[in-house]
Design a protein around this motif. Structure first.
Motif, mmCIF file in Angstrom:
data_model
loop_
_atom_site.group_PDB
_atom_site.id
_atom_site.type_symbol
_atom_site.label_atom_id
_atom_site.label_comp_id
_atom_site.label_asym_id
_atom_site.label_seq_id
_atom_site.Cartn_x
_atom_site.Cartn_y
_atom_site.Cartn_z
ATOM 1 N N PHE A 282 0.737 -0.827 -0.424
ATOM 2 C CA PHE A 282 0.116 -0.277 -0.243
ATOM 3 C C PHE A 282 1.028 1.202 -0.383
ATOM 4 O O PHE A 282 1.671 0.802 0.807
ATOM 5 C CB PHE A 282 -0.810 0.620 1.157
ATOM 6 N N ASN B 32 -2.532 -0.329 -3.643
ATOM 7 C CA ASN B 32 -3.558 -1.502 -2.973
ATOM 8 C C ASN B 32 -3.061 -2.334 -3.245
ATOM 9 O O ASN B 32 -4.080 -2.369 -4.039
ATOM 10 C CB ASN B 32 -4.515 -0.207 -2.602
ATOM 11 N N ASN C 238 -5.165 -2.175 5.761
ATOM 12 C CA ASN C 238 -4.127 -3.201 4.393
ATOM 13 C C ASN C 238 -3.713 -3.746 5.290
ATOM 14 O O ASN C 238 -2.545 -3.789 6.365
ATOM 15 C CB ASN C 238 -3.112 -2.023 4.025
#
Lengths: 382, 67, 269
Positions: free
Chosen positions: C166, C246, C188
């Protein structure tokens, strides 16, 4: 009962000792002559559910074990000369923040890259004074594979008892030499577990308020007490402070908690001291040659004795002064330029009777090296 | 949703360092710095409770309380 | 829980200069934690040295204020030992990318579940305004009285290339965006990097014609743009903000659990 006997290197004996002591976490970086410790632990640790990580350098390895120790784990890293230099700043942090951890330095020749595959004992003073600032530290060593195992366990016990880094200062010969190792059964050698705080959740907990005996009950990171840990001088809550009384108090505590217990921390072995006119003092690989020579000379009727130091720091000043009081000569045998000789000179009443017998060429001190200096002191010529 | 109505600007003068961020970014020009360089609400009636000041204050020194 | 319950109030007012962006980053982080509803007891915040590093003193989590540049290495030890804990590592630009550059790229590469927040003020503030690896060319600093001649890092590209799962960039001016991005970063499962432009009016601004905190915040507003915006085509100099990476990638601690299982299975045979 059939004993569990192994034929192993010193580095493997160190691994066995660490696992026996309850090692949970190891972080390291490959460096000769210590690498086997990392290799063996990468295999052994996951089997018992422990964690091994190869970090990006020796600095990171030192930092990672400190982080892991804070969560309540028993931790270790292993390195050699150049890597030991790199670890010094984080080692100082572990001292300041009182983090139990064990650092192995399998010594090789130095300075710099030096002589990676040959023996030296040149890091004795670095192990004591390597990080900046005033502090006390525990440094231990061994001369046999069985002792490597036992000293390693003791290193963990001391680290957990006093909440301090403990340095295991082995050398290339001890690290790579193979010998018999008798593994004790679990429970045969007592283990020290970290003292946890009994303060209940929600009650004001003082992570850095030592008890009267200097011990510091801990709450694991991630546990019920949230507190701050810093390398700055800090108050009893762990928060930075520059108040003179706090700075003074903490620095005294960091030194006193080791120095006041020096006699119980220090380990040594003695041979034939009662009537000895000449006393040898040695440690690590060089102690093996000394022991062999002393045994042979005694058979020949010479009044020689031997003190093998297993704890180098805190240095057993009182013990050495007492034991050497009646000796005519004290010969310190070490593979460096006299790093411990200077300390022995400070310990005995008459420093003029202390001599250094050394080798600094990467080779082990031989029996004839020691015989030569003995003959000189005995007036027999070289 | 009903329009938010200001109850009070809660200002912690001990924490305010007078950087002027809240004064500058207030869309309604509600805030000013006083003689000591600390913030105060000089025109609270104009406040629309957008809380931009509360959000941007680096010193946690201003809060908007709504009715 | 009100987000003020996350601070150690007795240490306020904090040590940062008037108008310093770091207080805004602190607020953004706390708002993100509040939004995600994470228990204070499950958060470990690890910092290094510098103005940025003082942030750990102000939050009521398990806090570890370490040595310069090595926060990620300490955090790695904590995380591997207690993978269930949420690790947040705020760092300055010098802390993260000069002295700590090696640890930074390797933490990215391992994709260990830690959120690294780089409070980028392009200067060493604590020591009095020396240039950093993020200052860029033509800036003035107390060690660059005739201006800097070194290129700066692109943190986003560096983190992306090094393997972080991320990667995002935002600024203190865009604090609402900052909170959203921090929520995503903390959520994340992997190594998350959030670069936050943070103003240092005292040293960077004063020497580089951005004399007030508001000048600096307006600079962030005027010189950045959301990723993929049309404005960027007209003005390629604009710096993009938003979430660049991401992605779901194997996380270190989870992979190590598999190693433990493998090792145990091998010894059973």
């Amino acid at each position: 009962m059939k004993r569990n006997v192994k034929f192993v290197q010193g580095n493997e004996a160190c691994v066995e000792g660490a696992l026996y002591a309850g090692l949970d976490f190891f972080a390291g970086y490959p460096i000769t002559p210590s690498t086997e410790i990392a290799e063996h632990l990468s295999e052994r640790l996951p089997i018992k559910g422990g964690k091994f990580i190869q970090m990006e350098d020796e600095i990171a390895s030192m930092c990672a074990i400190i982080g892991a120790s804070l969560t309540g784990k028993k931790v270790m890293t292993a390195t050699s000369g150049p890597g030991f230099s790199l670890k010094q700043e984080a080692l100082g942090y572990a001292i300041m923040a009182e983090i139990p951890c064990v650092i192995v330095n399998v010594q090789r020749g130095g300075p710099s890259t030096g002589n990676p595959t040959h023996v030296s004992q040149g890091d004795v003073n670095q192990a004591r004074w390597g990080s900046h600032g005033d502090y006390a530290i525990v440094v231990m060593t061994a001369s046999t594979i069985q002792d490597v195992f036992e000293v390693t366990i003791r290193a963990f016990n001391i680290a957990e008892t006093y909440r301090t880094p403990v340095i295991l200062l082995f050398d290339e010969i001890i690290g790579h030499m193979r010998e018999k190792l008798i593994l004790p059964e679990p429970g045969e050698i007592p283990l020290v577990e970290r003292m946890r705080t009994s303060v209940k959740s929600g009650v004001d907990y003082h992570p850095y308020l030592p008890r009267e005996d200097g011990r510091l009950p801990m709450s694991d990171f991630g546990g019920k007490h949230r507190y701050n840990v810093t390398g700055l001088f800090h108050d009893m809550w762990g928060f930075p402070s520059t108040k003179p009384e706090i700075v003074h108090g903490l620095l005294r505590h960091l030194n006193d908690k080791i120095i006041n217990y020096a006699e119980s921390i220090c380990m040594y072995k003695e041979f034939e001291l009662e009537d000895a006119e000449i006393i040898f003092i040695s440690y690590g690989a060089s102690a093996r040659t000394v022991l062999h020579t002393v045994k042979n000379r005694r058979k020949a009727g010479e009044k020689v004795g031997f003190i093998e130091l297993q704890t180098l720091w805190p240095f057993p000043y009182n013990i050495i002064r007492r034991k050497c009081a009646n000796a005519r000569h004290v010969i310190v045998v070490e593979m460096n330029m006299g790093q411990l000789t200077r300390t022995v000179k400070n310990a005995v009443e008459d420093h003029r009777k202390v001599f250094l017998m050394n080798r600094i060429d990467g080779l082990l001190i031989t029996v004839s090296d020691i015989r030569n200096i003995l003959r000189m002191l005995q007036g027999k010529g070289v | 949703m009903a329009k938010k109505v200001l109850k009070e600007h809660i200002i912690n003068k001990d924490w305010c360092k007078g950087c002027g961020i809240c004064v500058f970014f207030c869309p309604k020009n509600v805030l000013e710095l006083d003689k000591e360089g600390k913030v105060f609400a000089s025109r609270p009636k104009d406040c629309i409770c957008c809380k931009q000041c509360e959000l941007m204050c680096p010193d946690f020194a201003i809060e908007i309380e709504v009715q | 829980m009100a987000f003020k319950d996350y601070i150690r109030e007795r240490f306020f007012p904090h040590i940062w200069c008037p108008g310093c962006g770091h207080g805004m980053v602190l607020k953004g982080m706390l708002k993100a934690v509040e939004k995600l509803g994470i228990d204070k007891n499950n958060i470990v915040m690890v910092s290094g040295i510098g103005c940025s590093a003082r942030i750990t003193g102000y939050v009521d989590f398990h806090t570890l204020h370490t040595i310069h540049g090595r926060a990620l290495a300490f955090a790695t030890g904590v995380k591997i030992s207690r993978p269930e804990l949420c690790l947040i590592v705020p760092m300055g630009d010098g802390d993260a990318l000069a002295i700590g550059g090696n640890h930074f790229i390797h933490a990215c590469r391992r994709n260990i579940d830690i959120t690294a927040v780089i409070m980028n003020n392009r200067i060493y503030g604590m020591t009095g305004g020396q240039y950093s690896p993020l200052s860029g060319i033509g800036k003035y600093a107390s060690t660059a009285p005739y201006s800097t001649i070194e290129n700066k890092f692109d943190i986003v590209k560096l983190a992306e290339t090094a393997g972080a799962s991320f990667v995002a960039r935002t600024t203190t001016y865009h604090i609402r965006e900052m909170i959203d991005i921090l929520c995503m970063a903390i959520s994340n499962k992997g190594f998350s990097v959030v670069e936050i432009f943070s103003q240092c009016p005292t040293y960077f601004g004063r020497k580089n014609e951005l004399k007030t905190p508001t000048d600096m915040l307006n600079y962030f507003k005027d010189n950045t743009t959301p990723i993929g915006s049309k404005v960027k085509e007209a003005n390629p100099e604009l710096i993009e903000r938003g979430v660049f990476i991401n992605s779901s990638m194997p996380e270190y601690c989870e992979e190590y659990d598999k190693i433990v299982a493998k090792a145990k299975k091998n010894t059973e045979v």
